[in-house]
Design a protein around this motif. Sequence first.
Motif, short mmCIF file in Angstrom:
data_model
loop_
_atom_site.label_atom_id
_atom_site.label_comp_id
_atom_site.label_asym_id
_atom_site.label_seq_id
_atom_site.Cartn_x
_atom_site.Cartn_y
_atom_site.Cartn_z
N PRO A 291 -6.08 -5.42 9.62
CA PRO A 291 -4.62 -5.26 9.47
C PRO A 291 -4.16 -5.44 8.03
O PRO A 291 -3.22 -4.80 7.58
N SER A 292 -4.87 -6.32 7.29
CA SER A 292 -4.49 -6.60 5.90
C SER A 292 -4.74 -5.41 4.98
O SER A 292 -4.25 -5.38 3.86
N ALA A 293 -5.52 -4.42 5.46
CA ALA A 293 -5.85 -3.26 4.62
C ALA A 293 -4.91 -2.09 4.86
O ALA A 293 -5.11 -1.02 4.27
N LYS A 294 -3.90 -2.26 5.68
CA LYS A 294 -3.00 -1.16 6.01
C LYS A 294 -2.35 -0.55 4.78
O LYS A 294 -2.34 0.68 4.60
N ASN A 295 -1.81 -1.39 3.90
CA ASN A 295 -1.16 -0.88 2.69
C ASN A 295 -2.15 -0.15 1.78
O ASN A 295 -1.80 0.85 1.14
N THR A 296 -3.39 -0.66 1.73
CA THR A 296 -4.41 0.00 0.92
C THR A 296 -4.74 1.38 1.48
O THR A 296 -4.90 2.34 0.72
N ARG A 297 -4.84 1.47 2.80
CA ARG A 297 -5.11 2.77 3.43
C ARG A 297 -4.00 3.78 3.10
O ARG A 297 -4.27 4.92 2.75
N PHE A 298 -2.76 3.33 3.20
CA PHE A 298 -1.65 4.23 2.91
C PHE A 298 -1.61 4.61 1.43
O PHE A 298 -1.26 5.74 1.08
N LEU A 299 -1.97 3.66 0.55
CA LEU A 299 -1.99 3.96 -0.88
C LEU A 299 -3.02 5.05 -1.19
O LEU A 299 -2.74 6.01 -1.93
N ILE A 300 -4.20 4.91 -0.61
CA ILE A 300 -5.25 5.92 -0.81
C ILE A 300 -4.80 7.27 -0.25
O ILE A 300 -4.96 8.31 -0.89
N ALA A 301 -4.23 7.24 0.95
CA ALA A 301 -3.76 8.48 1.58
C ALA A 301 -2.67 9.14 0.76
O ALA A 301 -2.69 10.36 0.52
N ASP A 302 -1.69 8.35 0.30
CA ASP A 302 -0.59 8.90 -0.50
C ASP A 302 -1.10 9.50 -1.80
O ASP A 302 -0.59 10.52 -2.27
#
Length: 379
Positions: free
Chosen positions: A58-69
């Motif tokens: 769950p703590s990696a959610k923002n990182t996933r979205f950053l990579i996707a964006d």
Amino acid sequence: MLGRISEVSSLPQRSTVRKKKKPAPKRKKRGFFRTLFRVFMVCFILVIAAGGWLYFAPSAKNTRFLIADTLITTQHRHWAKYIIGEEELKHRVSDYTKRFEEMGDEVDTHEIKPEPVKEAEHTPLVQIEEVTGSGYSGYVMIVNDPKKVRLGVPGKIGSGEKVSSMVARTGAIAGVNGGGFADPNWKGNGFKPIGLVISQGKLFYNGLGGKKSTQIVGIDKEGKMVAGNYTLDQLSKMGVQEAVSFQPRIIVNGKGQIKNAAEGWGIAPRTAMGQRADGALIFVVIDGRQPGYSIGANLYDVQQIMLKHGAVIAANLDGGSSTVLVKDNEIVNKPSSQYGERYLPTAFLVFDDPENAKIKNIWEGLDPSKIDAGKKRSQ
């Protein structure tokens, strides 16, 4: 004596010693491969662990979205589905589109009040400074007289033009890339703009199709920057002189529109235009996709740079591999494309004497719907 001779003669010869030591390199070779295998296994385990964290924690959610964006801003947009899933990718792109449209709707009420110039003072028309931040490097160009800016377009039909070429051909002293363009498979010829192109108060290109309005970035006849969602009729009544279509507007009435980095639409090379209350135009050019030098910036970073430099209005321009800043016929920044500058349809150019700038409408008489954006440029 005989005893000593016997002792000496019993010592091994040097050639014999060398022969016995020959197998040693084999042991070293086996040790090297063993070490290499261990390093590989450690790296493999780390990759698996990082992947597990990235996809499931769950703590990696923002990182996933950053990579996707970040992927969304590149030619590899479809790769983002492997990070956040295809449905989430569609939702995210749709959400950004909706938010960007909304960011262009607030009525802009800013006014410019040029400061009187003292006789003893001499402020250069163009001033450039370096700017750096977390992971990015770039430049801020201040144009102290907004009425000295014109929108440049290519010099021949069927092909875009490099900004450095536009600057040299028109006699401009500086230039920055402008609006977006149709770019099939990232191999476009740079000749088919997206939306509108207005130069010297004339409509050069209308690619709206059935749309009534578009988000534009430009300047009116008084030198006031105009950005937001407008119809052609509104732009005409406002006396807009130079403009391209692009989004989003990131500052309006002195307020930043992007709340935080998470809403900053990934990390990429960026170009943006803003204006201070005294009328001076601010161009922010951020390099990216170059590890060790500059990875890039998000729109929140650009917004904060603009606010720091006194912007009361600001908007995003085309970025990525289009991002380029030219001054005195020299490229100031480091474009991210491995091929150097891209061929583009528009650029904001700065002139000492803009009234004598010769900028011809190369789209006159052409049907936008019939322009082939992917046709190979003629040499």
